[in-house]
Design an enzyme around this catalytic site. Structure first.
Site, PDB file in Angstrom:
ATOM      1  CE1 TYR A   1      -3.612   2.616   0.627  1.00 58.25           C
ATOM      2  CE2 TYR A   1      -2.328   3.304   2.541  1.00 58.25           C
ATOM      3  CZ  TYR A   1      -3.366   3.520   1.653  1.00 58.25           C
ATOM      4  OH  TYR A   1      -4.158   4.647   1.789  1.00 58.25           O
TER       5      TYR A   1
ATOM      6  CG  ASP B   1       5.705   3.802   0.853  1.00 56.21           C
ATOM      7  OD1 ASP B   1       6.002   4.512   1.837  1.00 56.21           O
ATOM      8  OD2 ASP B   1       4.539   3.641   0.450  1.00 56.21           O
TER       9      ASP B   1
ATOM     10  CE  LYS C   1       0.881   4.827   8.478  1.00 55.56           C
ATOM     11  NZ  LYS C   1       0.974   4.296   7.135  1.00 55.56           N
TER      12      LYS C   1
HETATM   13  C1  LIG Z   1       0.381   4.820   5.793  1.00 54.84           C
HETATM   14  C2  LIG Z   1       1.116   4.575   4.536  1.00 54.84           C
HETATM   15  C3  LIG Z   1       1.029   5.437   3.433  1.00 54.84           C
HETATM   16  C4  LIG Z   1       0.069   6.586   3.380  1.00 54.84           C
HETATM   17  O1  LIG Z   1       0.342   7.551   4.349  1.00 54.84           O
HETATM   18  P1  LIG Z   1      -0.848   8.556   4.793  1.00 54.84           P
HETATM   19  O2  LIG Z   1      -0.170   9.452   5.773  1.00 54.84           O
HETATM   20  O3  LIG Z   1      -1.922   7.706   5.351  1.00 54.84           O
HETATM   21  O4  LIG Z   1      -1.260   9.259   3.557  1.00 54.84           O
HETATM   22  C5  LIG Z   1       1.840   5.199   2.345  1.00 54.84           C
HETATM   23  N1  LIG Z   1       2.703   4.175   2.331  1.00 54.84           N
HETATM   24  C6  LIG Z   1       2.812   3.320   3.364  1.00 54.84           C
HETATM   25  C7  LIG Z   1       3.812   2.221   3.298  1.00 54.84           C
HETATM   26  C8  LIG Z   1       2.009   3.488   4.488  1.00 54.84           C
HETATM   27  O5  LIG Z   1       2.103   2.621   5.488  1.00 54.84           O
END
Ligand SMILES: *Cc1c(COP(=O)(O)O)cnc(C)c1O
Length: 457
Positions: free
Chosen positions: A169, A264, A292
């Protein structure tokens, strides 16, 4: 029916089977009435879909406060929290150092739309302690960080296609809300309405842990792939731990093809260690995204790379990216306070050891009773999996039917004062605030819940 992106099941609301566990269900009167109101204000009553409790029993809990490892809902129920706001709260709730720094900063105003020293301070803290990136740009969410990183990769390589993996994701930007079609290497199919087919056609989707699929993709789309994006520790669809050799293979095949590798690290960044998964595996991607933890609980995202790559960003370069609230001083302050704590000697060693001890005793319990249940973990991230597989590395290996068991477990855990993210596809997090007493209590609750879940297996 479920949405494959975040596996949100439809239905179930209100439909709780009779409780035969000996523990009464927690009272949810106030939460339920807040939820009723919320439903008239927000689609589905929430501002982010997984919060709606569609994959577990009952209505969502409305949270009133958090302190350390504990949460309290509107009905006064108290929980030990293993969701930790989905990862940001590595120091737990309401950390005194973060709170003080935020309050001090907020005295002087909340936003200027002009540079502040706080941005330098957070950047310096990160760049001095992370050998994988030389320059950084702050944004306001993980989604924004990833979206910008993709644009940067396309701008640098002057290519259009991106390759992603089923089961990872990357936030909700258009080109990444794409899932695998059928076949080894496929153009994505959109996994949300509202995304033009033409966008999905620029995104190639392959399975994790499949070298052949990658080779085929690079042959089929020779000189067209701008970037390969992966969660080096895929933690949004279960915890699909990859082998280092596979990640190294990914690194090499990208280099050979002039394709940029994007890690990511919105979850893994500052979680596996200060240098995240890049540091953990000692593999250098071309671009890294953060979110995060980096904001200490306030909305911050970031992307970083070599100075050469980053200088393609405006105003020096031709890749445009901007943000009214980017580098917001209050959010920077929270990030500075949080990341400073993470740099303390032994921080990660202690956190990771604590987690390992916790998950290992759950594993031993389940193994002794031959339950079809595993705990996968890395650093301070863990995932409860109702499987007997020794390793789960691809999304396809997760049996959707096993989520029924998670649902039962989630209810039993809530009734015993343990709060997990409301979906069996989500991982749990341990924070520095979780102490021995919390973890002992949680273990007992988990053991009891497992016994109930497997009572009539
Ligand atoms: C949480 C998450 C996102 C999206 O971040 P948001 O702050 O919710 O937009 C993208 N990539 C990864 C791996 C994530 O865990």
């Amino acid at each position: 029916m479920f949405d494959s992106i975040k596996k949100i099941f439809a239905g179930n609301e209100g439909d709780m089977p009779v409780n035969t566990s000996g523990k009464p269900d927690i009272s949810r009167e106030k939460s339920a009435s807040l939820y009723e109101k919320a439903k008239s204000y927000f689609p589905g009553g929430v501002n982010s879909p997984v919060r709606a409790f569609k994959s577990v029993y009952g209505t969502p809990l409305f949270i009133e406060k958090g302190d350390g490892s504990h949460l309290w809902d509107a009905d006064g129920n108290e929980f030990i929290d293993f969701c930790c706001s989905w990862g940001p709260l590595i120091l737990g709730h309401n950390n005194a150092r973060i709170k003080d720094k935020v309050i001090e900063t907020i005295q002087h105003g909340m936003s200027f739309g002009a540079p502040t020293a706080l941005e330098n301070e957070l950047a310096e803290l990160i760049l001095k302690n992370n050998k994988f990136i030389e320059k950084i740009r702050f944004v306001s969410s993980g989604t924004e960080a990833v979206m910008s990183a993709i644009r940067l990769a396309r701008g640098v390589t002057k290519r259009d296609k991106v390759l992603k993996f089923e089961g990872c994701y990357h936030g909700h930007s258009d080109s990444l809300l794409v899932k695998a079609g059928s076949g080894l290497v496929t153009f994505g199919e959109t996994s949300s309405a509202g995304i033009p087919k033409a966008f999905a056609e620029e995104t190639i989707v392959v399975s994790l842990n499949d070298r052949e699929a990658l080779k085929t993709a690079f042959e089929e789309f020779k000189d067209q792939i701008a970037a390969v994006i992966i969660e080096p520790v895929p933690a949004n669809n279960g915890l699909l731990l990859q082998e280092k050799e596979y990640l190294q293979f990914l690194r090499d095949i990208c280099t050979q093809n002039g394709t940029l590798l994007i890690f990511d690290e919105v979850i893994s960044g500052f979680r596996l260690g200060f240098e995240g998964a890049a540091g953990y595996y000692q593999i250098k991607p071309d671009i890294i995204t953060y979110g995060k933890i980096i904001g200490g609980g306030l909305p911050v995202g970031a992307y970083g790379a070599s100075a050469e790559i980053m200088d393609h960003i405006s105003p020096v370069g031709s890749v445009y990216q901007a943000g009214t609230l980017s580098g917001n001083p209050v959010a920077m302050a929270a990030g500075i306070a949080q990341l400073s704590e993470l740099l303390r000697m032994g921080f990660y060693r202690d956190l990771n050891n604590k987690t390992e001890e916790f998950v290992e005793s759950i594993r031993r319990f389940a193994a002794a009773r031959s339950y079809k249940f595993k705990v996968f973990s890395i650093g301070s991230i863990f995932w409860f999996a109702f499987t007997d597989k020794a390793a789960v590395r691809t999304a396809e290996e997760i049996d959707p039917a096993s989520m029924e068991k998670f649902k039962k477990m989630h209810r039993e855990l809530l009734n015993r004062g343990i709060y997990l993210g409301p979906s069996g596809y989500e991982v749990g997090f341990i924070s520095a605030a979780h102490n021995k007493i919390d973890l002992e209590k949680a273990k007992r609750a988990i053991f009891e819940s497992l016994d109930l879940v497997f009572k009539d297996r």
